[in-house]
Design a protein around this motif. Structure first.
Motif, PDB file in Angstrom:
ATOM      1  N   PRO A 165       0.749  -1.287   0.105  1.00 12.67           N
ATOM      2  CA  PRO A 165       0.051   0.053   0.004  1.00 12.67           C
ATOM      3  C   PRO A 165       0.887   1.311   0.244  1.00 12.67           C
ATOM      4  CG  PRO A 165      -0.836  -1.529   1.443  1.00 12.67           C
ATOM      5  CD  PRO A 165       0.497  -2.087   1.237  1.00 12.67           C
ATOM      6  N   LEU A 166       1.988   1.172   0.417  1.00 10.21           N
ATOM      7  CA  LEU A 166       3.010   2.307   0.541  1.00 10.21           C
ATOM      8  C   LEU A 166       3.456   2.769  -0.937  1.00 10.21           C
ATOM      9  CD1 LEU A 166       5.533   1.323   3.448  1.00 10.21           C
ATOM     10  CD2 LEU A 166       3.569   2.881   3.512  1.00 10.21           C
ATOM     11  N   ASP A 167       3.157   1.858  -1.900  1.00  7.57           N
ATOM     12  CA  ASP A 167       3.460   2.308  -3.281  1.00  7.57           C
ATOM     13  C   ASP A 167       2.560   3.016  -4.003  1.00  7.57           C
ATOM     14  OD1 ASP A 167       5.928   0.880  -3.114  1.00  7.57           O
ATOM     15  OD2 ASP A 167       5.044  -0.959  -3.587  1.00  7.57           O
ATOM     16  N   ALA A 168       1.225   3.130  -3.223  1.00  7.02           N
ATOM     17  CA  ALA A 168       0.089   3.742  -4.080  1.00  7.02           C
ATOM     18  C   ALA A 168       0.153   5.132  -4.744  1.00  7.02           C
ATOM     19  CB  ALA A 168      -1.090   3.699  -3.162  1.00  7.02           C
ATOM     20  N   GLU A 169       1.082   5.923  -3.990  1.00  6.91           N
ATOM     21  CA  GLU A 169       1.131   7.426  -4.524  1.00  6.91           C
ATOM     22  C   GLU A 169       2.385   7.593  -5.213  1.00  6.91           C
ATOM     23  OE1 GLU A 169      -1.539   9.104  -4.698  1.00  6.91           O
ATOM     24  OE2 GLU A 169      -2.680   7.338  -3.640  1.00  6.91           O
ATOM     25  N   ALA A 170       3.301   6.502  -5.045  1.00  5.18           N
ATOM     26  CA  ALA A 170       4.539   6.668  -5.911  1.00  5.18           C
ATOM     27  C   ALA A 170       4.332   6.630  -7.349  1.00  5.18           C
ATOM     28  CB  ALA A 170       5.551   5.526  -5.536  1.00  5.18           C
ATOM     29  N   PRO A 171       5.120   7.252  -8.327  1.00  6.02           N
ATOM     30  CA  PRO A 171       4.955   7.173  -9.511  1.00  6.02           C
ATOM     31  C   PRO A 171       4.811   5.591 -10.112  1.00  6.02           C
ATOM     32  CG  PRO A 171       7.219   7.858  -9.037  1.00  6.02           C
ATOM     33  CD  PRO A 171       6.432   7.824  -7.771  1.00  6.02           C
ATOM     34  N   VAL A 172       4.287   5.221 -11.025  1.00  6.90           N
ATOM     35  CA  VAL A 172       4.213   3.988 -11.708  1.00  6.90           C
ATOM     36  C   VAL A 172       5.433   3.907 -12.662  1.00  6.90           C
ATOM     37  CG1 VAL A 172       2.714   4.823 -13.601  1.00  6.90           C
ATOM     38  CG2 VAL A 172       2.953   2.560 -12.951  1.00  6.90           C
ATOM     39  N   THR A 173       6.018   2.874 -12.853  1.00  6.87           N
ATOM     40  CA  THR A 173       7.027   2.556 -13.517  1.00  6.87           C
ATOM     41  C   THR A 173       6.719   1.222 -14.140  1.00  6.87           C
ATOM     42  OG1 THR A 173       8.483   1.584 -11.666  1.00  6.87           O
ATOM     43  CG2 THR A 173       8.757   3.876 -12.247  1.00  6.87           C
ATOM     44  N   HIS A 174       7.898   0.670 -14.898  1.00 11.05           N
ATOM     45  CA  HIS A 174       7.552  -0.587 -15.521  1.00 11.05           C
ATOM     46  C   HIS A 174       6.655  -0.418 -16.310  1.00 11.05           C
ATOM     47  CE1 HIS A 174      10.866  -3.032 -13.866  1.00 11.05           C
ATOM     48  NE2 HIS A 174      10.431  -2.625 -12.593  1.00 11.05           N
ATOM     49  N   VAL A 175       6.385   0.577 -17.025  1.00  9.91           N
ATOM     50  CA  VAL A 175       5.294   0.686 -18.083  1.00  9.91           C
ATOM     51  C   VAL A 175       5.851   1.425 -19.408  1.00  9.91           C
ATOM     52  CG1 VAL A 175       5.327   3.275 -17.027  1.00  9.91           C
ATOM     53  CG2 VAL A 175       3.014   1.954 -18.247  1.00  9.91           C
ATOM     54  N   SER A 176       5.121   0.787 -20.327  1.00  9.11           N
ATOM     55  CA  SER A 176       5.764   0.932 -21.764  1.00  9.11           C
ATOM     56  C   SER A 176       5.088   2.140 -22.420  1.00  9.11           C
ATOM     57  CB  SER A 176       5.466  -0.029 -22.782  1.00  9.11           C
ATOM     58  OG  SER A 176       3.933  -0.356 -22.841  1.00  9.11           O
ATOM     59  N   TRP A 177       5.706   2.699 -23.388  1.00  5.23           N
ATOM     60  CA  TRP A 177       5.141   3.990 -24.125  1.00  5.23           C
ATOM     61  C   TRP A 177       3.732   3.715 -24.525  1.00  5.23           C
ATOM     62  CZ3 TRP A 177       2.865   4.809 -28.844  1.00  5.23           C
ATOM     63  CH2 TRP A 177       2.589   6.102 -29.213  1.00  5.23           C
ATOM     64  N   PHE A 178       3.381   2.516 -25.030  1.00  2.00           N
ATOM     65  CA  PHE A 178       2.178   2.266 -25.480  1.00  2.00           C
ATOM     66  C   PHE A 178       1.101   2.191 -24.339  1.00  2.00           C
ATOM     67  CE2 PHE A 178       4.717  -0.272 -28.631  1.00  2.00           C
ATOM     68  CZ  PHE A 178       4.207   0.420 -29.928  1.00  2.00           C
ATOM     69  N   ALA A 179       1.482   1.741 -23.275  1.00  3.12           N
ATOM     70  CA  ALA A 179       0.497   1.799 -22.033  1.00  3.12           C
ATOM     71  C   ALA A 179       0.537   3.330 -21.671  1.00  3.12           C
ATOM     72  CB  ALA A 179       1.128   0.822 -20.806  1.00  3.12           C
ATOM     73  N   ALA A 180       1.667   3.973 -21.285  1.00  2.02           N
ATOM     74  CA  ALA A 180       1.528   5.319 -21.053  1.00  2.02           C
ATOM     75  C   ALA A 180       0.784   6.150 -22.015  1.00  2.02           C
ATOM     76  CB  ALA A 180       2.906   5.657 -20.873  1.00  2.02           C
ATOM     77  N   ASN A 181       0.738   5.956 -23.278  1.00  2.00           N
ATOM     78  CA  ASN A 181      -0.096   6.903 -24.075  1.00  2.00           C
ATOM     79  C   ASN A 181      -1.594   6.395 -23.941  1.00  2.00           C
ATOM     80  OD1 ASN A 181       0.051   9.227 -25.853  1.00  2.00           O
ATOM     81  ND2 ASN A 181      -0.575   7.562 -27.385  1.00  2.00           N
ATOM     82  N   ALA A 182      -1.727   5.147 -23.851  1.00  2.00           N
ATOM     83  CA  ALA A 182      -3.055   4.518 -23.844  1.00  2.00           C
ATOM     84  C   ALA A 182      -3.777   5.258 -22.380  1.00  2.00           C
ATOM     85  CB  ALA A 182      -3.080   2.934 -23.739  1.00  2.00           C
ATOM     86  N   TYR A 183      -3.220   5.309 -21.409  1.00  2.82           N
ATOM     87  CA  TYR A 183      -3.797   5.772 -20.069  1.00  2.82           C
ATOM     88  C   TYR A 183      -4.167   7.339 -20.434  1.00  2.82           C
ATOM     89  CZ  TYR A 183      -3.860   7.837 -15.439  1.00  2.82           C
ATOM     90  OH  TYR A 183      -4.141   8.615 -14.351  1.00  2.82           O
ATOM     91  N   CYS A 184      -3.109   8.139 -21.083  1.00  2.00           N
ATOM     92  CA  CYS A 184      -3.438   9.395 -21.242  1.00  2.00           C
ATOM     93  C   CYS A 184      -4.574   9.823 -22.347  1.00  2.00           C
ATOM     94  CB  CYS A 184      -2.216  10.151 -21.777  1.00  2.00           C
ATOM     95  SG  CYS A 184      -0.664  10.355 -20.590  1.00  2.00           S
ATOM     96  N   MET A 185      -4.563   8.889 -23.335  1.00  2.00           N
ATOM     97  CA  MET A 185      -5.656   8.773 -24.448  1.00  2.00           C
ATOM     98  C   MET A 185      -7.148   8.466 -23.473  1.00  2.00           C
ATOM     99  SD  MET A 185      -4.357   7.018 -27.520  1.00  2.00           S
ATOM    100  CE  MET A 185      -5.862   6.956 -28.449  1.00  2.00           C
ATOM    101  N   ALA A 186      -7.054   7.622 -22.701  1.00  2.00           N
ATOM    102  CA  ALA A 186      -8.327   7.529 -21.613  1.00  2.00           C
ATOM    103  C   ALA A 186      -8.843   8.491 -21.007  1.00  2.00           C
ATOM    104  CB  ALA A 186      -8.241   5.998 -20.803  1.00  2.00           C
ATOM    105  N   LYS A 187      -7.739   9.500 -20.705  1.00  2.00           N
ATOM    106  CA  LYS A 187      -8.201  10.685 -19.713  1.00  2.00           C
ATOM    107  C   LYS A 187      -8.644  11.699 -20.913  1.00  2.00           C
ATOM    108  CE  LYS A 187      -7.099   9.274 -15.728  1.00  2.00           C
ATOM    109  NZ  LYS A 187      -8.427   9.247 -14.602  1.00  2.00           N
ATOM    110  N   GLY A 188      -8.536  11.688 -22.177  1.00  2.71           N
ATOM    111  CA  GLY A 188      -8.818  12.539 -23.387  1.00  2.71           C
ATOM    112  C   GLY A 188      -7.462  13.468 -23.345  1.00  2.71           C
ATOM    113  N   LYS A 189      -6.391  13.094 -23.042  1.00  2.00           N
ATOM    114  CA  LYS A 189      -5.181  13.769 -23.194  1.00  2.00           C
ATOM    115  C   LYS A 189      -4.120  12.849 -24.194  1.00  2.00           C
ATOM    116  CE  LYS A 189      -5.569  15.559 -18.444  1.00  2.00           C
ATOM    117  NZ  LYS A 189      -4.801  15.688 -17.173  1.00  2.00           N
ATOM    118  N   SER A 190      -2.968  13.219 -23.958  1.00  2.00           N
ATOM    119  CA  SER A 190      -1.724  12.446 -24.472  1.00  2.00           C
ATOM    120  C   SER A 190      -0.407  12.611 -23.747  1.00  2.00           C
ATOM    121  CB  SER A 190      -1.355  13.029 -26.025  1.00  2.00           C
ATOM    122  OG  SER A 190      -1.016  14.389 -26.130  1.00  2.00           O
ATOM    123  N   LEU A 191       0.596  11.938 -24.096  1.00  3.04           N
ATOM    124  CA  LEU A 191       1.717  12.272 -23.444  1.00  3.04           C
ATOM    125  C   LEU A 191       2.087  13.576 -23.951  1.00  3.04           C
ATOM    126  CD1 LEU A 191       3.751   8.712 -23.968  1.00  3.04           C
ATOM    127  CD2 LEU A 191       2.657   9.673 -21.801  1.00  3.04           C
TER     128      LEU A 191
END
Length: 258
Positions: A105-131
């Motif tokens: 649980p101590l990791d919850a507010e730490a920055p997510v890592t081990h994430v690819s460009w594809f996954a990161a951009n998909a997350y941003c797209m889901a927010k109506g944004k982009s990298l």
């Protein structure tokens, strides 16, 4: 994979159901402005000019493990056990206990890592944004020239420090003059066109090329060879492939000014 164009990749992500807008995260509207490029053309007769950046929104902080966990809960194709190998290597989210459980649980507010460009951009797209683009990210860290000598020193000190066993929270670092936190001192961050400058400034407007996603040629001439902090940042980006995931690479999102 090198033959897949950017638009086709984004279409695949949209078909995976990730392009649905949601309420915006805390962000700051950065003004339009310019910054000096780090890399220049090899052509001696080409005058180096500042790069213009339009006003844009940038998230105050990096995306956290908690936020990315909610994303993969709602978009199963991006879970660790389900993600396609073309979109992420074998280290994808390896620091989590399982698909939907963090190691602590101590990791919850730490920055997510081990994430690819594809996954990161998909997350941003889901927010109506982009990298953020490379230009946007570099403009943000230059901070209109405020305290740049101090910032360079702090970045080099950070680079020389081994990764901690547990990252600090994304709100634990000071804000710069724009009100943005953690552009350095926590993790490296993906940009939308992370490898584009290594293909040369002549290709910046060439949207038919795939050089912005995959490893390209060697670095061009640096305008300031003494700026080791920036040189290391550009060199790191040039070593990446869009499917790579590492223990110290995260991301934040950006948006266009409406």
């Amino acid at each position: 994979m090198g033959g897949i164009c950017v638009s086709a990749i984004l279409l695949i992500l949209v078909m995976c159901g990730v392009a649905q807008a949601s309420p915006p995260e805390e962000a700051r509207l950065l003004p339009e402005g310019t910054y000096m490029p780090f890399l220049s053309s090899k052509k001696q007769d080409v005058k180096v000019v500042p790069i213009a950046v339009k006003s844009f929104w940038l998230d105050v902080r990096a995306v956290t493990n908690r936020e990315f966990l909610l994303f993969v809960k709602n978009h199963a194709v991006w879970r660790r056990s389900k993600v396609a190998s073309v979109f992420a290597d074998k280290s994808y989210l390896k620091h989590w206990k399982s698909d939907l459980v963090l190691k602590s649980p101590l990791d919850a507010e730490a920055p997510v890592t081990h994430v690819s460009w594809f996954a990161a951009n998909a997350y941003c797209m889901a927010k109506g944004k982009s990298l953020p683009t490379n230009d946007q990210w570099e403009f943000a860290i230059e901070d209109l020239g405020r305290n740049q000598d101090q910032v360079k020193t702090q970045i080099l000190e950070w680079y020389s420090t081994p990764n901690p066993k547990r990252f600090k929270t994304v709100t634990s670092v000071p804000k710069n003059g724009f009100g943005i936190q953690g552009l350095y001192g926590l993790v490296w961050e993906w940009t939308l066109d992370f490898n584009s400058l290594m293909a040369g400034p002549e290709a910046r407007g060439d949207t038919t090329k795939d050089d912005n996603l995959f490893c390209g040629a060697g670095a061009l001439n640096a305008l300031d060879a003494s700026d080791y902090a920036k040189f290391m940042r550009y060199s790191f980006r040039s070593s990446l492939n869009a499917s790579y995931t590492t223990a110290n690479l995260g991301f934040r999102c950006a948006g266009e000014k409406k």
